[in-house]
Design a protein around this motif. Structure first.
Motif, mmCIF file in Angstrom:
data_model
loop_
_atom_site.group_PDB
_atom_site.id
_atom_site.type_symbol
_atom_site.label_atom_id
_atom_site.label_comp_id
_atom_site.label_asym_id
_atom_site.label_seq_id
_atom_site.Cartn_x
_atom_site.Cartn_y
_atom_site.Cartn_z
ATOM 1 N N LEU A 23 4.757 9.980 -3.990
ATOM 2 C CA LEU A 23 4.405 8.632 -3.571
ATOM 3 C C LEU A 23 5.359 8.214 -2.459
ATOM 4 O O LEU A 23 6.571 8.405 -2.578
ATOM 5 N N THR A 24 4.827 7.616 -1.401
ATOM 6 C CA THR A 24 5.654 7.130 -0.298
ATOM 7 C C THR A 24 5.739 5.603 -0.358
ATOM 8 O O THR A 24 4.713 4.913 -0.384
ATOM 9 N N THR A 25 6.973 5.084 -0.393
ATOM 10 C CA THR A 25 7.207 3.644 -0.441
ATOM 11 C C THR A 25 7.967 3.186 0.797
ATOM 12 O O THR A 25 8.602 3.982 1.486
ATOM 13 N N ALA A 48 0.826 -1.207 0.000
ATOM 14 C CA ALA A 48 0.000 0.000 0.000
ATOM 15 C C ALA A 48 0.862 1.259 0.000
ATOM 16 O O ALA A 48 0.844 2.034 0.967
ATOM 17 N N PRO A 49 1.625 1.503 -1.070
ATOM 18 C CA PRO A 49 2.325 2.781 -1.160
ATOM 19 C C PRO A 49 1.299 3.909 -1.211
ATOM 20 O O PRO A 49 0.207 3.727 -1.770
ATOM 21 N N VAL A 50 1.621 5.056 -0.635
ATOM 22 C CA VAL A 50 0.632 6.118 -0.438
ATOM 23 C C VAL A 50 0.918 7.309 -1.335
ATOM 24 O O VAL A 50 2.039 7.822 -1.369
ATOM 25 N N LEU A 51 -0.115 7.770 -2.056
ATOM 26 C CA LEU A 51 -0.027 8.994 -2.842
ATOM 27 C C LEU A 51 -0.426 10.187 -1.993
ATOM 28 O O LEU A 51 -1.412 10.127 -1.254
ATOM 29 N N TYR A 66 5.553 -0.735 -2.462
ATOM 30 C CA TYR A 66 6.368 -0.219 -3.557
ATOM 31 C C TYR A 66 5.671 -0.476 -4.891
ATOM 32 O O TYR A 66 4.550 -1.022 -4.926
ATOM 33 N N LEU A 67 6.318 -0.111 -5.990
ATOM 34 C CA LEU A 67 5.806 -0.344 -7.331
ATOM 35 C C LEU A 67 6.730 -1.293 -8.077
ATOM 36 O O LEU A 67 7.950 -1.139 -8.021
ATOM 37 N N MET A 68 6.164 -2.250 -8.793
ATOM 38 C CA MET A 68 6.921 -3.129 -9.669
ATOM 39 C C MET A 68 6.592 -2.759 -11.108
ATOM 40 O O MET A 68 5.461 -2.935 -11.557
ATOM 41 N N THR A 69 7.570 -2.207 -11.825
ATOM 42 C CA THR A 69 7.322 -1.814 -13.201
ATOM 43 C C THR A 69 7.432 -3.017 -14.131
ATOM 44 O O THR A 69 7.842 -4.101 -13.728
ATOM 45 N N SER A 70 7.092 -2.799 -15.385
ATOM 46 C CA SER A 70 7.255 -3.833 -16.406
ATOM 47 C C SER A 70 8.532 -3.599 -17.206
ATOM 48 O O SER A 70 8.706 -4.179 -18.274
ATOM 49 N N MET A 109 10.701 6.083 1.651
ATOM 50 C CA MET A 109 11.114 7.060 0.647
ATOM 51 C C MET A 109 9.907 7.777 0.062
ATOM 52 O O MET A 109 8.850 7.184 -0.129
ATOM 53 N N ASP A 110 10.080 9.064 -0.227
ATOM 54 C CA ASP A 110 9.093 9.838 -0.978
ATOM 55 C C ASP A 110 9.630 10.054 -2.386
ATOM 56 O O ASP A 110 10.796 10.425 -2.564
ATOM 57 N N HIS A 111 8.781 9.830 -3.393
ATOM 58 C CA HIS A 111 9.167 9.956 -4.794
ATOM 59 C C HIS A 111 8.267 10.990 -5.473
ATOM 60 O O HIS A 111 7.043 10.846 -5.449
ATOM 61 N N ALA A 112 8.862 12.016 -6.083
ATOM 62 C CA ALA A 112 8.081 13.036 -6.775
ATOM 63 C C ALA A 112 8.152 12.883 -8.290
ATOM 64 O O ALA A 112 7.241 13.318 -8.993
ATOM 65 N N PHE A 113 9.216 12.295 -8.801
ATOM 66 C CA PHE A 113 9.325 11.979 -10.219
ATOM 67 C C PHE A 113 10.210 10.759 -10.378
ATOM 68 O O PHE A 113 11.232 10.622 -9.700
#
Length: 252
Positions: free
Chosen positions: A68-70, A53-56, A76-80, A217-221
């Motif tokens: 986004l906070t991971t 549940a990463p948070v926007l 977290y996010l798993m990309t393709s 971690m916070d991610h903005a881009f």
């Protein structure tokens, strides 16, 4: 034309998504300003899988970036996007609680299998704090940019990792653009395990086996390209990101 993205809009799978000022478009790109955490604004890009549940957090014009906070290993996010022989990662990130004593390092982007490609904030050694990169060479070893020091990790920082690996030689560059610091590395050729897993945002393989990379971690881009951007391309993307940041009152 460069398209700046604002407001809640999901361009995942849209052939006319965010347009980056690069010769080839990124495989994944997001400003975290949509209603879905895994949205991919890159032209024709696929959504990321949301793990945990990463948070926007919504942005505030003139005051705060959307982000986004991971949490490494759990949210977290798993990309393709698979690990590639050459590539570029450009990110704007901060660490609310900087790491201490070589625990709870913060993952910006990581590889969730072999651990070859990664960009993290780490406690490192005195002066405590560093930006660390790893590239998919045969014997991957992390290499550091001395800044940011621990106290600087609370701020939004523009960080990059770029690499190019052949069968015989590998080269990589880690930069903290905001603090004007850079480190380069060269070594043995391409890792034979290349391409066995996908890149994740906010976590990687070691996050699940120890506390060393379980930081928040916070991610903005986040932007991920499957080739090494030329210097003028890097500068163009940096300019777009800085202009975007000013909309939210942030000098990046």
């Amino acid at each position: 034309m460069v398209r700046l993205v604002s407001g809640n809009v999901d361009l995942s799978d849209n052939p006319r998504g965010w347009i980056a000022p690069t010769s080839r478009q990124p495989r994944f790109a997001t400003f975290y300003n949509t209603r879905f955490a895994g949205s991919n604004l890159a032209t024709g890009g696929l959504r990321a899988q949301v793990v945990g549940a990463p948070v926007l957090t919504a942005g505030i014009a003139g005051s705060e970036l959307p982000y986004l906070t991971t949490t490494g290993g759990s949210n977290y996010l798993m990309t393709s996007v698979p690990e590639t022989p050459a590539g570029t990662i450009i990110a704007v990130a901060r660490m609310p609680t900087p790491p201490t004593g070589n625990i709870n390092d913060g993952v910006i982007v990581g590889n969730f299998d072999a651990g070859n490609t990664m960009l993290i904030y780490t406690a490192a050694s005195a002066p405590e704090g560093a930006l660390r990169g790893r590239i998919p060479q045969f014997s991957p070893e992390g290499f550091n940019v001395s800044a940011p020091i621990k106290d600087q990790m609370n701020d939004w920082l523009l960080c990059t990792l770029s690499w190019n690996c052949t069968d015989s030689v590998s080269t990589g560059i880690v930069q903290c653009i905001t603090l004007n610091t850079k480190s380069t590395q060269s070594g043995s050729g391409l890792n034979v395990k290349l391409g066995t897993s996908y890149l994740s945002i906010g976590s990687q393989i070691y996050s699940t086996t120890s506390k060393n990379q379980s930081g928040i971690m916070d991610h903005a881009f986040t932007g991920i390209w499957d080739y090494q951007l030329a210097e003028h391309e890097m500068e163009s993307v940096e300019g777009v990101i800085r202009k975007w940041g000013m909309r939210y009152g942030k000098r990046i």
